[in-house]
Design a protein around this motif. Structure first.
Motif, PDB file in Angstrom:
ATOM      1  N   ASP A  59       5.583  -0.671   2.481  1.00  0.00           N
ATOM      2  CA  ASP A  59       4.338   0.058   2.732  1.00  0.00           C
ATOM      3  C   ASP A  59       4.387   0.707   4.107  1.00  0.00           C
ATOM      4  OD1 ASP A  59       1.781   1.060   2.903  1.00  0.00           O
ATOM      5  OD2 ASP A  59       0.799  -0.896   2.950  1.00  0.00           O
ATOM      6  N   LEU A  60       4.549   2.027   4.121  1.00  0.00           N
ATOM      7  CA  LEU A  60       4.614   2.778   5.373  1.00  0.00           C
ATOM      8  C   LEU A  60       3.316   3.513   5.676  1.00  0.00           C
ATOM      9  CD1 LEU A  60       8.175   4.281   4.786  1.00  0.00           C
ATOM     10  CD2 LEU A  60       7.589   2.384   6.287  1.00  0.00           C
ATOM     11  N   SER A  61       2.282   3.300   4.865  1.00  0.00           N
ATOM     12  CA  SER A  61       1.041   4.071   4.997  1.00  0.00           C
ATOM     13  C   SER A  61       0.340   3.866   6.338  1.00  0.00           C
ATOM     14  CB  SER A  61       0.087   3.747   3.846  1.00  0.00           C
ATOM     15  OG  SER A  61      -0.229   2.370   3.835  1.00  0.00           O
ATOM     16  N   SER A  62       0.465   2.689   6.948  1.00  0.00           N
ATOM     17  CA  SER A  62      -0.184   2.470   8.241  1.00  0.00           C
ATOM     18  C   SER A  62       0.837   2.363   9.378  1.00  0.00           C
ATOM     19  CB  SER A  62      -1.057   1.214   8.188  1.00  0.00           C
ATOM     20  OG  SER A  62      -0.273   0.090   7.883  1.00  0.00           O
ATOM     21  N   SER A  63       2.072   2.757   9.111  1.00  0.00           N
ATOM     22  CA  SER A  63       3.138   2.675  10.111  1.00  0.00           C
ATOM     23  C   SER A  63       3.203   3.970  10.922  1.00  0.00           C
ATOM     24  CB  SER A  63       4.485   2.433   9.433  1.00  0.00           C
ATOM     25  OG  SER A  63       4.429   1.268   8.640  1.00  0.00           O
ATOM     26  N   GLU A  68       5.043   7.982   4.005  1.00  0.00           N
ATOM     27  CA  GLU A  68       4.889   7.191   2.784  1.00  0.00           C
ATOM     28  C   GLU A  68       4.772   8.152   1.606  1.00  0.00           C
ATOM     29  OE1 GLU A  68       4.459   4.376   0.008  1.00  0.00           O
ATOM     30  OE2 GLU A  68       4.673   3.758   2.080  1.00  0.00           O
ATOM     31  N   SER A 114      11.135  -5.225   7.222  1.00  0.00           N
ATOM     32  CA  SER A 114       9.764  -5.642   6.976  1.00  0.00           C
ATOM     33  C   SER A 114       9.178  -4.793   5.855  1.00  0.00           C
ATOM     34  CB  SER A 114       8.917  -5.462   8.244  1.00  0.00           C
ATOM     35  OG  SER A 114       7.548  -5.641   7.963  1.00  0.00           O
ATOM     36  N   THR A 115       8.368  -5.414   5.004  1.00  0.00           N
ATOM     37  CA  THR A 115       7.720  -4.655   3.938  1.00  0.00           C
ATOM     38  C   THR A 115       6.530  -3.851   4.461  1.00  0.00           C
ATOM     39  OG1 THR A 115       6.425  -6.597   3.334  1.00  0.00           O
ATOM     40  CG2 THR A 115       8.471  -6.190   2.088  1.00  0.00           C
ATOM     41  N   SER A 116       6.138  -4.080   5.711  1.00  0.00           N
ATOM     42  CA  SER A 116       5.088  -3.266   6.342  1.00  0.00           C
ATOM     43  C   SER A 116       5.394  -3.143   7.842  1.00  0.00           C
ATOM     44  CB  SER A 116       3.706  -3.867   6.102  1.00  0.00           C
ATOM     45  OG  SER A 116       3.658  -5.197   6.536  1.00  0.00           O
ATOM     46  N   SER A 118       5.647  -1.735  11.712  1.00  0.00           N
ATOM     47  CA  SER A 118       4.598  -1.157  12.560  1.00  0.00           C
ATOM     48  C   SER A 118       4.847   0.316  12.854  1.00  0.00           C
ATOM     49  CB  SER A 118       4.484  -1.935  13.873  1.00  0.00           C
ATOM     50  OG  SER A 118       5.706  -1.868  14.574  1.00  0.00           O
TER      51      SER A 118
END
Length: 180
Positions: A59-63, A68, A114-116, A118
């Motif tokens: 999940d790169l949406s908040s990275s 994403e 990492s799956t999410s 930073s």
């Protein structure tokens, strides 16, 4: 049994297998973080791998600084030398050949898989393929490259040291050791 007992022809045969296997490295079959996501001593740079991205595990949406798109595939490695690399993620045989305006992105993350994550140290998104030029890698640091595509499908990851650069051998992870 010692190396002297193996005989020189048998030793040369075994060394030949090791060298040949490094040249035909296969992409890790990983859509998420795990032991299969990492390249090691059986792989070399430049690396060209084809894989199927069917789900969105990373999940790169908040990275920060990432792109994403939906379905992804991750490949990680640790260079033994500082070096500059170019990396691309695309779907056709060549960068830019994806049909019907399909979007691809490439995201580079430093640190553990990492799956999410930073944030990304570099990323690019474009129709037909994403391209990162001249990414500076630090020896001993883990880097993960996440290929993203809008719809499930085949992704091609290409990572190559820039001309004159040497990332060194990828570390070999000892699986087991036995003495007979």
């Amino acid at each position: 049994m010692t190396l002297e007992n193996l005989g020189s022809s048998r030793l040369l045969f075994l060394l030949g297998i090791l060298v040949a296997s490094a040249g035909i490295a296969q992409p890790p079959p990983a859509e998420t973080c795990g032991p299969d996501a990492s390249l090691d001593g059986g792989n070399t740079l430049p690396f060209l791998g084809v894989a199927f991205a069917s789900v969105d595990d990373i999940d790169l949406s908040s990275s920060t600084g990432c792109f994403e798109l939906g379905s992804d595939h991750v490949t990680c490695f640790v260079p033994t030398n500082n070096c500059l690399v170019d990396a691309s993620c695309f779907g056709g045989l060549n960068l830019g050949e994806a049909p019907d305006g399909l979007q691809f992105s490439i995201n580079a993350v430093a640190g553990p898989c990492s799956t999410s994550p930073s944030g990304c140290v570099d990323a690019d998104q474009a129709t037909g393929g994403g391209l990162i030029n001249g990414l500076s890698l630090t020896a001993g640091t883990n880097y993960c490259f996440v290929c993203e595509v809008g719809n499930p499908g085949t992704v091609t990851l290409d990572i190559a040291p820039q001309q004159g650069e040497d990332c060194g051998a990828l570390p070999v992870q000892l699986q087991s050791l036995g003495v007979e």
